[in-house]
Design a protein around this motif. Structure first.
Motif, PDB file in Angstrom:
ATOM      1  N   GLY A  29      -1.495 -11.396   7.285  1.00 55.57           N
ATOM      2  CA  GLY A  29      -2.836 -11.618   6.751  1.00 55.57           C
ATOM      3  C   GLY A  29      -3.406 -10.454   5.974  1.00 55.57           C
ATOM      4  N   LEU A  30      -2.699  -9.352   5.901  1.00 51.83           N
ATOM      5  CA  LEU A  30      -3.184  -8.177   5.175  1.00 51.83           C
ATOM      6  C   LEU A  30      -2.845  -8.342   3.689  1.00 51.83           C
ATOM      7  CD1 LEU A  30      -4.594  -5.486   5.770  1.00 51.83           C
ATOM      8  CD2 LEU A  30      -2.352  -4.443   5.934  1.00 51.83           C
ATOM      9  N   LYS A  31      -3.845  -8.296   2.857  1.00 55.61           N
ATOM     10  CA  LYS A  31      -3.663  -8.471   1.415  1.00 55.61           C
ATOM     11  C   LYS A  31      -3.069  -7.207   0.791  1.00 55.61           C
ATOM     12  CE  LYS A  31      -5.914 -12.434   1.338  1.00 55.61           C
ATOM     13  NZ  LYS A  31      -5.144 -13.557   1.718  1.00 55.61           N
ATOM     14  N   VAL A  32      -2.642  -7.338  -0.462  1.00 50.07           N
ATOM     15  CA  VAL A  32      -1.970  -6.247  -1.162  1.00 50.07           C
ATOM     16  C   VAL A  32      -2.885  -5.025  -1.330  1.00 50.07           C
ATOM     17  CG1 VAL A  32      -0.882  -5.559  -3.346  1.00 50.07           C
ATOM     18  CG2 VAL A  32      -0.399  -7.796  -2.364  1.00 50.07           C
ATOM     19  N   GLY A  33      -4.134  -5.232  -1.693  1.00 48.28           N
ATOM     20  CA  GLY A  33      -5.068  -4.115  -1.904  1.00 48.28           C
ATOM     21  C   GLY A  33      -5.246  -3.264  -0.654  1.00 48.28           C
ATOM     22  N   PRO A  34      -5.612  -3.879   0.473  1.00 46.61           N
ATOM     23  CA  PRO A  34      -5.736  -3.090   1.703  1.00 46.61           C
ATOM     24  C   PRO A  34      -4.412  -2.455   2.152  1.00 46.61           C
ATOM     25  CG  PRO A  34      -6.919  -5.153   1.932  1.00 46.61           C
ATOM     26  CD  PRO A  34      -6.157  -5.229   0.641  1.00 46.61           C
ATOM     27  N   MET A  35      -3.304  -3.159   1.938  1.00 49.22           N
ATOM     28  CA  MET A  35      -1.998  -2.605   2.308  1.00 49.22           C
ATOM     29  C   MET A  35      -1.722  -1.337   1.496  1.00 49.22           C
ATOM     30  SD  MET A  35       0.922  -3.194   4.087  1.00 49.22           S
ATOM     31  CE  MET A  35       1.730  -4.762   4.153  1.00 49.22           C
ATOM     32  N   THR A  36      -2.058  -1.353   0.226  1.00 44.97           N
ATOM     33  CA  THR A  36      -1.881  -0.174  -0.625  1.00 44.97           C
ATOM     34  C   THR A  36      -2.782   0.956  -0.155  1.00 44.97           C
ATOM     35  OG1 THR A  36      -1.344  -1.623  -2.480  1.00 44.97           O
ATOM     36  CG2 THR A  36      -1.944   0.634  -3.017  1.00 44.97           C
ATOM     37  N   GLU A  37      -4.020   0.638   0.228  1.00 45.38           N
ATOM     38  CA  GLU A  37      -4.950   1.640   0.733  1.00 45.38           C
ATOM     39  C   GLU A  37      -4.410   2.282   2.013  1.00 45.38           C
ATOM     40  OE1 GLU A  37      -8.085   4.160   1.361  1.00 45.38           O
ATOM     41  OE2 GLU A  37      -7.571   3.069  -0.459  1.00 45.38           O
ATOM     42  N   LEU A  38      -3.869   1.471   2.912  1.00 49.18           N
ATOM     43  CA  LEU A  38      -3.285   1.991   4.154  1.00 49.18           C
ATOM     44  C   LEU A  38      -2.122   2.923   3.846  1.00 49.18           C
ATOM     45  CD1 LEU A  38      -3.028   2.144   7.224  1.00 49.18           C
ATOM     46  CD2 LEU A  38      -1.760  -0.013   7.151  1.00 49.18           C
ATOM     47  N   ARG A  39      -1.282   2.534   2.923  1.00 50.89           N
ATOM     48  CA  ARG A  39      -0.145   3.390   2.551  1.00 50.89           C
ATOM     49  C   ARG A  39      -0.614   4.727   1.976  1.00 50.89           C
ATOM     50  NH1 ARG A  39       3.529  -1.489   0.284  1.00 50.89           N
ATOM     51  NH2 ARG A  39       4.818  -1.703   2.142  1.00 50.89           N
ATOM     52  N   LYS A  40      -1.676   4.716   1.173  1.00 50.31           N
ATOM     53  CA  LYS A  40      -2.216   5.959   0.607  1.00 50.31           C
ATOM     54  C   LYS A  40      -2.730   6.873   1.714  1.00 50.31           C
ATOM     55  CE  LYS A  40      -3.651   4.162  -3.892  1.00 50.31           C
ATOM     56  NZ  LYS A  40      -4.805   3.806  -4.737  1.00 50.31           N
ATOM     57  N   ARG A  41      -3.453   6.292   2.665  1.00 55.52           N
ATOM     58  CA  ARG A  41      -3.974   7.092   3.775  1.00 55.52           C
ATOM     59  C   ARG A  41      -2.845   7.686   4.603  1.00 55.52           C
ATOM     60  NH1 ARG A  41      -8.944   3.464   6.282  1.00 55.52           N
ATOM     61  NH2 ARG A  41     -10.059   3.128   4.321  1.00 55.52           N
ATOM     62  N   LEU A  42      -1.814   6.901   4.838  1.00 57.57           N
ATOM     63  CA  LEU A  42      -0.672   7.401   5.611  1.00 57.57           C
ATOM     64  C   LEU A  42       0.063   8.505   4.860  1.00 57.57           C
ATOM     65  CD1 LEU A  42       0.674   4.057   7.100  1.00 57.57           C
ATOM     66  CD2 LEU A  42      -0.235   5.989   8.397  1.00 57.57           C
ATOM     67  N   ASN A  43       0.199   8.362   3.550  1.00 51.42           N
ATOM     68  CA  ASN A  43       0.875   9.385   2.750  1.00 51.42           C
ATOM     69  C   ASN A  43       0.163  10.722   2.847  1.00 51.42           C
ATOM     70  OD1 ASN A  43       3.083   7.955   1.832  1.00 51.42           O
ATOM     71  ND2 ASN A  43       2.042   7.215   0.005  1.00 51.42           N
ATOM     72  N   LYS A  44      -1.179  10.716   2.898  1.00 50.95           N
ATOM     73  CA  LYS A  44      -1.934  11.963   3.038  1.00 50.95           C
ATOM     74  C   LYS A  44      -1.629  12.649   4.362  1.00 50.95           C
ATOM     75  CE  LYS A  44      -5.780  10.614   0.083  1.00 50.95           C
ATOM     76  NZ  LYS A  44      -7.197  10.216   0.050  1.00 50.95           N
ATOM     77  N   ALA A  45      -1.254  11.876   5.381  1.00 54.02           N
ATOM     78  CA  ALA A  45      -0.951  12.434   6.703  1.00 54.02           C
ATOM     79  C   ALA A  45       0.542  12.697   6.880  1.00 54.02           C
ATOM     80  CB  ALA A  45      -1.431  11.486   7.794  1.00 54.02           C
ATOM     81  N   GLY A  46       1.326  12.524   5.817  1.00 56.15           N
ATOM     82  CA  GLY A  46       2.760  12.776   5.902  1.00 56.15           C
ATOM     83  C   GLY A  46       3.543  11.639   6.525  1.00 56.15           C
ATOM     84  N   ALA A  47       3.004  10.439   6.468  1.00 54.09           N
ATOM     85  CA  ALA A  47       3.689   9.259   7.032  1.00 54.09           C
ATOM     86  C   ALA A  47       3.811   8.205   5.946  1.00 54.09           C
ATOM     87  CB  ALA A  47       2.910   8.716   8.219  1.00 54.09           C
ATOM     88  N   GLU A  48       4.621   7.215   6.218  1.00 51.31           N
ATOM     89  CA  GLU A  48       4.785   6.115   5.269  1.00 51.31           C
ATOM     90  C   GLU A  48       4.993   4.817   6.029  1.00 51.31           C
ATOM     91  OE1 GLU A  48       9.488   7.035   4.321  1.00 51.31           O
ATOM     92  OE2 GLU A  48       7.982   7.588   2.861  1.00 51.31           O
ATOM     93  N   MET A  49       4.658   3.714   5.364  1.00 53.02           N
ATOM     94  CA  MET A  49       4.803   2.402   5.983  1.00 53.02           C
ATOM     95  C   MET A  49       5.660   1.526   5.083  1.00 53.02           C
ATOM     96  SD  MET A  49       1.928  -0.300   7.271  1.00 53.02           S
ATOM     97  CE  MET A  49       1.457  -0.934   5.687  1.00 53.02           C
ATOM     98  N   HIS A  50       6.615   0.845   5.707  1.00 54.05           N
ATOM     99  CA  HIS A  50       7.507  -0.039   4.968  1.00 54.05           C
ATOM    100  C   HIS A  50       7.620  -1.363   5.697  1.00 54.05           C
ATOM    101  CE1 HIS A  50       8.948   3.113   2.276  1.00 54.05           C
ATOM    102  NE2 HIS A  50       8.905   3.905   3.320  1.00 54.05           N
ATOM    103  N   VAL A  51       7.544  -2.437   4.921  1.00 58.24           N
ATOM    104  CA  VAL A  51       7.791  -3.767   5.473  1.00 58.24           C
ATOM    105  C   VAL A  51       9.287  -3.856   5.732  1.00 58.24           C
ATOM    106  CG1 VAL A  51       7.747  -6.239   4.953  1.00 58.24           C
ATOM    107  CG2 VAL A  51       5.841  -4.774   4.260  1.00 58.24           C
TER     108      VAL A  51
END
Length: 170
Positions: A29-51
């Motif tokens: 249920g997570l749309k592309v825009g919020p998913m991109t925002e989450l990935r940006k926030r994680l990148n700032k903390a040195g983490a990444e998210m992958h489906v």
């Protein structure tokens, strides 16, 4: 197994071996825009998210020697990995989940130890690593500071007695 699937499984394995932790989230249920925002926030903390493709990720985890995930890998899942602080990544996912009501924390692993969603939330509630280090240093320094004060006390008392005698005129 087809060559493409072996390549993807190997890519998952490489990410798992490079990270001391991984957190599995249900992104349904997570749309592309919020998913991109989450990935940006994680990148700032040195983490990444992958489906991930569940069956291939299950194979990669087993090959990495973490555990047999079995039926826990079901649904639309993404995996958060990183080289830095697990609590920072958990905090970002928890905060994002509170804002958007998605993704849902499922489980995770920290150095081959399984973490349930409550454990991940507890990690997210920890203060940053720098604050924890400062508190630990303060605890370690307290006995030395008290010892220095106790050692210095007799000398201070002698100085006070001498000062009192000088003021008295003796």
């Amino acid at each position: 197994m087809r060559v493409e699937k072996k390549y993807i499984s190997q890519e998952y394995l490489t990410r798992l071996n490079a990270s001391p932790f991984f957190i599995v989230v249900d992104y349904r249920g997570l749309k592309v825009g919020p998913m991109t925002e989450l990935r940006k926030r994680l990148n700032k903390a040195g983490a990444e998210m992958h489906v991930v493709k569940n069956s291939l990720f299950r194979l990669a985890v087993k090959e990495a020697g973490v555990a047999d995930l079995g039926a826990s890998m079901a649904g639309q899942l993404a995996v958060v990995t990183g080289q830095r602080d697990v609590s920072a990544a958990a905090k970002i996912v928890k905060t994002f989940s509170a804002e958007f009501d998605k993704p849902k924390l499922r489980f995770g692993y920290l150095k081959n130890q399984r973490l349930e969603s409550a454990d991940i939330v507890a990690l997210a509630d920890l203060p940053p690593i720098e604050v924890l280090r400062a508190k630990l240093l303060g605890v370690l320094m307290a006995p030395a500071t008290k010892l220095a004060a106790i050692i210095q006390t007799p000398a201070t008392q002698v100085v006070r007695v001498l000062k009192a005698r000088v003021e008295k005129g003796e």
